[in-house]
Design a protein around this motif. Structure first.
Motif, mmCIF file in Angstrom:
data_model
loop_
_atom_site.group_PDB
_atom_site.id
_atom_site.type_symbol
_atom_site.label_atom_id
_atom_site.label_comp_id
_atom_site.label_asym_id
_atom_site.label_seq_id
_atom_site.Cartn_x
_atom_site.Cartn_y
_atom_site.Cartn_z
ATOM 1 N N SER A 217 0.818 -1.215 0.000
ATOM 2 C CA SER A 217 0.000 0.000 0.000
ATOM 3 C C SER A 217 0.851 1.264 0.000
ATOM 4 O O SER A 217 0.364 2.347 -0.322
ATOM 5 C CB SER A 217 -0.943 0.003 1.205
ATOM 6 N N GLN A 218 2.130 1.120 0.388
ATOM 7 C CA GLN A 218 3.081 2.233 0.364
ATOM 8 C C GLN A 218 4.336 1.773 -0.377
ATOM 9 O O GLN A 218 5.404 1.581 0.209
ATOM 10 C CB GLN A 218 3.433 2.667 1.788
ATOM 11 N N GLU A 220 7.754 1.206 -2.305
ATOM 12 C CA GLU A 220 9.021 1.940 -2.367
ATOM 13 C C GLU A 220 9.758 1.701 -3.677
ATOM 14 O O GLU A 220 10.705 2.418 -3.993
ATOM 15 C CB GLU A 220 9.929 1.542 -1.200
ATOM 16 N N LYS A 223 6.443 3.005 -8.222
ATOM 17 C CA LYS A 223 5.625 4.160 -7.885
ATOM 18 C C LYS A 223 4.567 4.399 -8.963
ATOM 19 O O LYS A 223 4.838 4.245 -10.160
ATOM 20 C CB LYS A 223 6.501 5.414 -7.762
#
Length: 239
Positions: A217-218, A220, A223
């Motif tokens: 969900s985040q 790295e 993107k």
């Protein structure tokens, strides 16, 4: 003279088999036909074809089962023929390792064009190396074992990738920092042009993130560039 490319047509519809044997033969291909997965397995005993045109809906083991079996051992290109119009079903086929698909009823000329495109793309890829020559590509604290098609994380645990996930990750690793549109990603991974509302790349990116990101969900590494596509942001090195 270069060898004549060998195409295998696996379809339970006799008319389709006969049509493609005749049509592809007229365009310079050696063509073998099988009415189901069992018949294709017998066909394989005399050698693996250069490309397989594979029906999904067949009695006995269907095309998805046969594709899964083939992908565990071979990298032969596969073009699915499907009577299913639902995007989810077609996406499943691509994510299981299909290189392209065509919905029935189809124009043989379009199938011929797709065969040529898939073979151009696959023949331009470097050969798979032996295990003793395995290449590792490092991105951030993780690495991809190219020969094993596994991502090794911070904890040393190897995570296997599907055929589609591996191809997509390789495309990103070859172009770090470059913003790639969905159409570009689809062309680079499958050699085809996106149809209207084709979201297969979004699904593949989501699946790949679950394999390589600590927190999907985040992300790295991969993107989202809203309105443009996706960008691989980690530094990449090879060993």
């Amino acid at each position: 003279m270069p060898p004549v490319p060998h195409i295998a047509v696996v379809d339970d519809n006799r008319e389709i088999r006969e049509l493609l044997v005749r049509y592809l033969g007229e365009h310079g291909y050696k063509v073998s036909a099988a009415e189901n997965a069992a018949a294709f397995r017998r066909l394989m005993e005399s050698g693996m074809p250069d490309l397989i045109v594979l029906d999904i809906m067949m009695p006995g083991d269907d095309g998805l089962v046969l594709c899964r079996e083939l992908r565990a051992r071979f990298s032969v290109p596969i073009i699915f023929l499907t009577a299913m119009a639902d995007d989810t079903d077609r996406i499943i086929g691509l994510e299981m390792g299909g290189d392209d698909y065509l919905t029935k009823p189809f124009n043989p000329r379009e199938l011929l064009a797709r065969i040529k495109a898939v073979m151009r793309r696959t023949q331009s890829m470097p050969p798979i190396r032996e295990a003793t020559q395995s290449e590792k590509i490092t991105f951030g604290p993780k690495s991809l074992d190219v020969n094993r098609r596994e991502v090794v994380g911070r904890d040393g645990v190897a995570i296997p990738l599907s055929h589609a996930e591996f191809r997509l990750l390789c495309v990103f690793l070859e172009r770090p920092g470059v913003i790639l549109s969905r159409d570009q990603l689809l062309d680079l991974t499958s050699g085809r042009i996106a149809e209207v509302w084709d979201r297969s790349i979004d699904n593949q990116v989501s699946r790949l993130r679950r394999k390589i990101e600590d927190d999907p969900s985040q992300p790295e590494f991969i993107k989202t560039c809203w309105g443009d596509g996706y960008q691989f942001t980690a530094e990449v090195s090879r060993s």
